[in-house]
Design a protein around this motif. Sequence first.
Motif, short mmCIF file in Angstrom:
data_model
loop_
_atom_site.label_atom_id
_atom_site.label_comp_id
_atom_site.label_asym_id
_atom_site.label_seq_id
_atom_site.Cartn_x
_atom_site.Cartn_y
_atom_site.Cartn_z
N PHE A 47 55.80 48.34 35.38
CA PHE A 47 54.67 47.60 35.95
C PHE A 47 55.03 46.98 37.30
CE2 PHE A 47 52.94 46.68 31.42
CZ PHE A 47 52.54 48.00 31.33
N ALA A 48 56.26 46.47 37.40
CA ALA A 48 56.71 45.89 38.67
C ALA A 48 56.74 46.95 39.76
CB ALA A 48 58.10 45.26 38.49
N PHE A 49 57.22 48.14 39.41
CA PHE A 49 57.27 49.23 40.39
C PHE A 49 55.87 49.69 40.76
CE2 PHE A 49 57.29 53.77 41.36
CZ PHE A 49 58.20 53.82 42.41
N LEU A 50 54.99 49.79 39.77
CA LEU A 50 53.62 50.26 40.04
C LEU A 50 52.80 49.24 40.83
CD1 LEU A 50 52.76 51.95 36.62
CD2 LEU A 50 53.29 53.08 38.78
N PHE A 89 64.06 51.86 26.10
CA PHE A 89 63.89 51.25 27.42
C PHE A 89 63.60 52.31 28.48
CE2 PHE A 89 65.89 50.34 31.52
CZ PHE A 89 65.19 49.21 31.91
N VAL A 90 64.37 53.40 28.45
CA VAL A 90 64.20 54.47 29.44
C VAL A 90 62.81 55.09 29.33
CG1 VAL A 90 65.03 56.72 30.20
CG2 VAL A 90 66.66 54.94 29.55
N ILE A 91 62.37 55.39 28.11
CA ILE A 91 61.05 55.99 27.90
C ILE A 91 59.94 55.04 28.35
CG2 ILE A 91 59.41 56.79 26.17
CD1 ILE A 91 61.62 58.77 26.81
N ALA A 92 60.07 53.76 27.98
CA ALA A 92 59.03 52.78 28.33
C ALA A 92 58.93 52.57 29.83
CB ALA A 92 59.32 51.45 27.64
N SER A 93 60.05 52.70 30.54
CA SER A 93 60.04 52.49 31.99
C SER A 93 59.58 53.73 32.75
CB SER A 93 61.43 52.07 32.48
OG SER A 93 62.40 53.07 32.16
N LEU A 94 59.87 54.92 32.21
CA LEU A 94 59.54 56.17 32.91
C LEU A 94 58.13 56.67 32.63
CD1 LEU A 94 62.84 58.26 32.66
CD2 LEU A 94 61.97 56.96 34.60
N LEU A 95 57.62 56.43 31.41
CA LEU A 95 56.33 57.02 31.03
C LEU A 95 55.17 56.56 31.92
CD1 LEU A 95 54.82 58.87 29.14
CD2 LEU A 95 54.56 56.96 27.54
N PRO A 96 54.95 55.26 32.14
CA PRO A 96 53.83 54.85 33.01
C PRO A 96 53.97 55.36 34.44
CG PRO A 96 54.59 52.99 31.70
CD PRO A 96 55.60 54.08 31.55
N SER A 98 55.63 58.04 35.39
CA SER A 98 55.43 59.50 35.37
C SER A 98 53.95 59.85 35.33
CB SER A 98 56.15 60.11 34.17
OG SER A 98 57.54 59.86 34.23
N LEU A 99 53.18 59.12 34.53
CA LEU A 99 51.74 59.36 34.45
C LEU A 99 51.06 59.08 35.79
CD1 LEU A 99 50.93 57.82 30.94
CD2 LEU A 99 51.03 60.24 31.56
N TRP A 100 51.51 58.03 36.46
CA TRP A 100 50.95 57.68 37.78
C TRP A 100 51.27 58.76 38.81
CZ3 TRP A 100 53.93 55.90 42.18
CH2 TRP A 100 53.13 55.48 43.26
N ILE A 101 52.52 59.25 38.81
CA ILE A 101 52.92 60.31 39.73
C ILE A 101 52.15 61.59 39.45
CG2 ILE A 101 54.84 61.82 40.38
CD1 ILE A 101 56.70 59.43 40.10
N ASP A 110 49.81 64.45 46.31
CA ASP A 110 50.91 63.70 46.90
C ASP A 110 51.55 62.86 45.81
OD1 ASP A 110 52.61 62.33 48.66
OD2 ASP A 110 51.11 60.78 49.00
N LEU A 111 52.87 62.88 45.70
CA LEU A 111 53.55 62.19 44.61
C LEU A 111 53.30 60.68 44.63
CD1 LEU A 111 57.01 64.03 44.49
CD2 LEU A 111 55.04 64.33 42.98
N MET A 112 53.38 60.07 45.81
CA MET A 112 53.24 58.62 45.92
C MET A 112 51.81 58.18 46.25
SD MET A 112 56.22 57.20 45.31
CE MET A 112 56.42 58.42 44.01
N GLY A 113 50.94 59.12 46.60
CA GLY A 113 49.57 58.78 46.94
C GLY A 113 49.44 58.04 48.25
N THR A 114 50.38 58.25 49.16
CA THR A 114 50.37 57.51 50.43
C THR A 114 50.19 58.41 51.65
OG1 THR A 114 52.80 57.68 50.50
CG2 THR A 114 51.87 55.69 49.51
N SER A 115 50.03 59.71 51.44
CA SER A 115 49.97 60.63 52.59
C SER A 115 48.77 60.34 53.49
CB SER A 115 49.91 62.08 52.10
OG SER A 115 48.79 62.28 51.24
N ASP A 116 47.60 60.03 52.89
CA ASP A 116 46.42 59.72 53.70
C ASP A 116 46.62 58.46 54.54
OD1 ASP A 116 45.11 61.93 52.77
OD2 ASP A 116 44.00 60.86 51.21
#
Length: 213
Positions: A47-50, A89-96, A98-101, A110-116
């Motif tokens: 969540f902090a990363f997102l 911990f790894v699954i809980a941190s990567l799953l959200p 990964s879904l966003w990417i 675009d992986l990060m959604g920042t190209s535009d």
Amino acid sequence: PQDVFYSLNSDVLSSLFALLTILFLSKIYFLEASISHYLLAGLFLSFAFLSKIANIPLVVTCALILLLYLKKLLSLREQTQNYYKIFYFVIASLLPVSLWIFYNWTVLGDLMGTSDKIHELGWTIKPSSEILNHPIFTWKGLSYFLSNVFKTFWRGELMWGMRRLASSNSDSFYVISSSLFILVSVFHSFVLRKEIDVKIRFIKLLSIIYIIL
């Protein structure tokens, strides 16, 4: 008072999720955590990363905590049942994340959604050979950057009537006191480390590393 907490932006949730991540990982490190702590720590990290991609230093800090935790488990052979909990911990941190990417890639291409945004602002990728060609790698540039970071960290960056909401006296106080308190904390953590409770010292060291990152 930091004016960011009176406006709608990602920094508000960012600081909350970062704090909760460090709190739960600290409990994990001292073997006081259940599986739910591992799951929550991973979710709060994602969540902090997102909420703000600039929280990548938090990811590095968490990786450091896990390495220290694994080292601790290796020295405590009777605690081998805790190894599998790291998987949660790894699954809980990567799953959200990964879904966003995946969403960005399928919808925006675009992986990060920042190209535009990058295209509209006219930004270009700086060649790796010129990465170090930046004023922040000079004493003058670094001192200017740090002094402004200390100022804006405490009083924010909002403007009113084309004028920044700031006081020169308060800004001077923020720079001097922040520098002093950080130096005192470093001195207390390393020079007087035998007089500090191990848990408090652990949190202080993590805080120092996080500030540096």
